[in-house]
Write an enzyme that holds these catalytic residues in place. Structure first.
Site, PDB file in Angstrom:
ATOM      1  N   PRO A 284       0.831  -1.214   0.000  1.00 23.88           N
ATOM      2  CA  PRO A 284       0.000   0.000   0.000  1.00 23.88           C
ATOM      3  C   PRO A 284       0.857   1.254   0.000  1.00 23.88           C
ATOM      4  O   PRO A 284       2.060   1.218   0.268  1.00 23.88           O
ATOM      5  CB  PRO A 284      -0.803  -0.132   1.300  1.00 23.88           C
ATOM      6  CG  PRO A 284       0.030  -1.003   2.182  1.00 23.88           C
ATOM      7  CD  PRO A 284       0.725  -1.968   1.272  1.00 23.88           C
ATOM      8  N   SER A 285       0.235   2.383  -0.302  1.00 17.62           N
ATOM      9  CA  SER A 285       0.951   3.672  -0.266  1.00 17.62           C
ATOM     10  C   SER A 285       1.494   3.909   1.138  1.00 17.62           C
ATOM     11  O   SER A 285       0.820   3.625   2.137  1.00 17.62           O
ATOM     12  CB  SER A 285       0.011   4.815  -0.659  1.00 17.62           C
ATOM     13  OG  SER A 285      -0.437   4.655  -1.982  1.00 17.62           O
ATOM     14  N   GLY A 286       2.724   4.433   1.200  1.00 14.53           N
ATOM     15  CA  GLY A 286       3.348   4.698   2.486  1.00 14.53           C
ATOM     16  C   GLY A 286       4.047   3.501   3.079  1.00 14.53           C
ATOM     17  O   GLY A 286       4.527   3.556   4.217  1.00 14.53           O
TER      18      GLY A 286
ATOM     19  N   LYS B 108       8.220   1.824  -0.202  1.00 18.61           N
ATOM     20  CA  LYS B 108       8.805   1.318  -1.455  1.00 18.61           C
ATOM     21  C   LYS B 108       9.735   2.363  -2.105  1.00 18.61           C
ATOM     22  O   LYS B 108      10.867   2.049  -2.460  1.00 18.61           O
ATOM     23  CB  LYS B 108       7.689   0.927  -2.432  1.00 18.61           C
ATOM     24  CG  LYS B 108       6.695  -0.078  -1.869  1.00 18.61           C
ATOM     25  CD  LYS B 108       5.647  -0.476  -2.875  1.00 18.61           C
ATOM     26  CE  LYS B 108       4.742   0.674  -3.292  1.00 18.61           C
ATOM     27  NZ  LYS B 108       3.940   1.209  -2.179  1.00 18.61           N
ATOM     28  N   THR B 109       9.256   3.574  -2.266  1.00 22.59           N
ATOM     29  CA  THR B 109      10.067   4.618  -2.896  1.00 22.59           C
ATOM     30  C   THR B 109      11.274   4.964  -2.026  1.00 22.59           C
ATOM     31  O   THR B 109      12.339   5.302  -2.537  1.00 22.59           O
ATOM     32  CB  THR B 109       9.217   5.869  -3.152  1.00 22.59           C
ATOM     33  OG1 THR B 109       8.132   5.530  -4.028  1.00 22.59           O
ATOM     34  CG2 THR B 109      10.033   6.972  -3.801  1.00 22.59           C
TER      35      THR B 109
ATOM     36  N   GLU C 132       6.635   2.671 -10.699  1.00 27.86           N
ATOM     37  CA  GLU C 132       5.338   2.797 -11.378  1.00 27.86           C
ATOM     38  C   GLU C 132       5.542   3.280 -12.820  1.00 27.86           C
ATOM     39  O   GLU C 132       4.874   4.207 -13.286  1.00 27.86           O
ATOM     40  CB  GLU C 132       4.432   3.788 -10.621  1.00 27.86           C
ATOM     41  CG  GLU C 132       3.986   3.296  -9.268  1.00 27.86           C
ATOM     42  CD  GLU C 132       2.879   2.251  -9.372  1.00 27.86           C
ATOM     43  OE1 GLU C 132       2.378   2.006 -10.486  1.00 27.86           O
ATOM     44  OE2 GLU C 132       2.528   1.676  -8.340  1.00 27.86           O
TER      45      GLU C 132
END
Length: 598
Positions: free
Chosen positions: A390-392, A395-396, A518
């Protein structure tokens, strides 16, 4: 020293540095041009000396009016014209040298600041707005140009004129010169006391201008979003508030300087008139000749003009002092990310083996929230690993730590077994090809945007990369093909087109490690399929890390790492993770069944 993170001095630091010592920061930029400075000073001294000699010829002319030798009078007139001609040539030479010096020094300052800022880590830009940096590069350097290219030259010339004029005044009449000197304290005191106020207001005005520039830069770079949310009026109001604050500070500075100038000029010229009144009575009493009085008058006017000019330049120097202080703050910043004193080199050829060992990290702007914790991951040479979650989930952050945009708080990141903190950042990053989630397109041609990945690439290599990224067809259809200007941030391109240019840039980079954040998120189904094939082809023989929310793009990855809350919660292939259940199976079920229609 100023805060290294935000690029701004503390109030205590500023209070100590609000004086002309800040101009000492220009010394490193002036020292390479000592020869030019020496010639400028020579020309300045000669012109000042010539201007001081001119009244001597005028005195002789006046004294020869009544019954003097006509031939001698003509000779004095000719001498005056000759001096004026030399003065004109010397002034032109001085202007050329000084202006050239100012332009060269300011160009060097701009280059130094830009080179410093462009290499700063992202933590720096979390705490200072880009618009403020641009303000320092433009507004502040313009002030310094004005000072070096004009004000300092005028100040030195006026200072020489002041000293020389006083000497000749004493030679002409000790009595009158002594009376003039009594005026000096009356003139100097307003300069000293009001000058401090001017210096403080100058710094405040420059800070307000920088803030307004930052706000304008932020909103103009996101103008479509501003307009889409009908936020124009609010943005105008915010910019107006900042601009008016800058104007108010400038108005206060102008008012104080006006009062200071008025006081200096009034006291100086009133005093000179009084002294001349006494001198006129001395002429009537035959204590001095009319020529001597005229000579004294000219020197007195020169001295008064010099003092008035110096009072004006005093304010300019104070403004430049504040501008220099702000620029030196940027140049003296210590980056939170620094190269080692003796960097290591990677084994050749670079294999692309990546290892995260017990890594923990919190962003400087969010120190209370861990971005990743106890993160352990090894990616083998040539392996394709997908990071999902999920976002947060962090990963980045993995990408940012791998490229050393930030340093880990705990643990170690390695490339081919070498800790990345032991490598020079440029040496590290040249082995990565990054496709960010939001593609960055520069205000240049499509060809130059792709060539950004490898500046020495040929046109044929650029077109081959574009074909591999499924970008060749739409680029060829542009009005000027690959040489079409795509506008600032690629405003002439669709989201998918910008993404394909970014992918072509990464393909052209031809690095051993490929990072895809992405990379196909903005593509339609047909383009996504074509790009996916290109990415799969590109990934062969390279270590590839993929961040993806759309699981269809990572089903063929050698390994999928599931992240949540900054930790790895599962690892495996698509099929094994679906079979295990848990977070990945839940995401897959939402995307491939319930969420597919959405």
């Amino acid at each position: 020293m100023s805060d290294a993170n935000n690029g701004k001095a503390s109030p205590q630091d500023r209070a100590k540095s609000r004086n002309f010592r800040a101009l000492g920061g220009l010394a490193p930029f002036l020292s390479p041009y000592r020869g030019l400075i020496a010639l400028s000073l020579l020309a300045l001294t000669v012109t000042a000396a010539l201007s001081l000699i001119l009244p001597l010829a005028v005195r002789r002319v006046v004294d020869e009016f009544n019954g003097g030798d006509v031939v001698l009078m003509d000779a004095y007139f000719a001498a005056a014209v000759g001096i004026a001609a030399l003065l004109a040539l010397g002034s032109a030479f001085r202007y050329y040298l000084v202006t050239r010096l100012g332009e060269r020094v300011v160009a060097d300052i701009r280059l130094a600041v830009y080179r410093r800022v462009i290499g700063m880590s992202p933590a720096f830009f979390e705490r200072i707005m880009t618009g403020e940096v641009l303000s320092r590069l433009t507004t502040d350097t313009t002030l310094i140009l004005s000072v070096i290219g004009s004000s300092v030259s005028i100040a030195l010339r006026m200072f020489l004129t002041l000293i020389g004029g006083l000497i000749f005044m004493f030679i002409t009449s000790v009595k009158l010169a002594g009376l003039v000197l009594l005026l000096v304290p009356v003139v100097v005191l307003p300069i000293i006391f009001l000058g401090r106020r001017v210096r403080k207001l100058s710094r405040v005005a420059q800070d307000r201008i920088a803030e307004s520039s930052g706000q304008a830069s932020e909103t103009l770079l996101a103008v479509q979003t501003v307009q889409a949310y009908t936020h124009e009026q609010v943005s105008r109001g915010a910019f107006t508030t900042l601009t008016e604050a800058a104007f108010d500070a400038a108005r206060q500075r102008i008012k104080v300087r006006s009062v200071m100038s008025a006081m200096v000029i009034f006291f100086m010229f009133t005093g000179v008139v009084g002294v001349l009144w006494i001198g006129a009575r001395d002429v009537r009493d035959d204590l001095m000749t009319a020529g001597q009085l005229v000579q004294f008058v000219i020197y007195a006017v020169m001295v008064a003009g010099a003092v008035a000019a110096l009072s004006e330049i005093w304010g300019e120097l104070q403004r430049a002092s504040g501008a220099t202080e702000r620029l030196v703050e940027l140049l003296n910043l210590r980056d939170s990310i620094e190269d080692p004193a003796q960097p290591k080199t990677l084994p050749t050829p670079v294999r692309g083996e990546i290892a995260f060992d017990g890594v923990g990290f919190r962003y400087p702007a969010r120190p209370d929230i861990p971005a990743i914790e106890d993160f352990n991951l090894t990616v083998a040479e040539g392996e394709t690993v997908a990071l999902v979650g999920p976002s947060g989930a962090g990963k980045t952050t993995v990408f940012q730590l791998l490229m050393r945009f930030f340093d880990t708080d705990t643990g170690t990141v390695r490339l081919d077994g070498v800790p990345i903190t032991e490598l020079a950042r440029e040496e590290l990053r040249r082995h990565f090809a990054l496709v960010p989630q939001e593609p960055v397109i520069f205000a240049a041609s499509a060809r130059e945007n792709i060539r950004f990945g490898r500046p020495d690439a040929s046109d044929a290599e650029i077109e081959a990369a574009a074909k591999a990224a499924a970008a060749h067809d739409f680029l060829s259809a542009l009005p000027e093909g690959y040489d079409t200007y795509v506008g600032e941030r690629g405003v002439m391109l669709s989201g998918g087109q910008k993404q394909r240019i970014a992918i072509a840039r990464a393909i052209l980079r031809d690095a051993p490690v490929l990072l895809l954040d992405e990379a196909t998120s903005a593509l339609d189904a047909q383009s996504e399929r074509a790009v996916q094939e290109a990415v799969e082809q590109l990934a062969q023989g390279r270590t590839t890390l993929i961040i993806a929310h759309r699981l269809a793009t990572v089903k063929k990855a050698d390994r999928i790492v599931v992240m949540e809350g900054g930790r790895i919660v599962a690892t495996g292939t698509h099929d094994s993770l679906v079979a295990q259940g848990g977070l990945y199976a839940q995401l897959a079920r939402l995307q491939f069944t319930d969420g597919q229609a959405a």
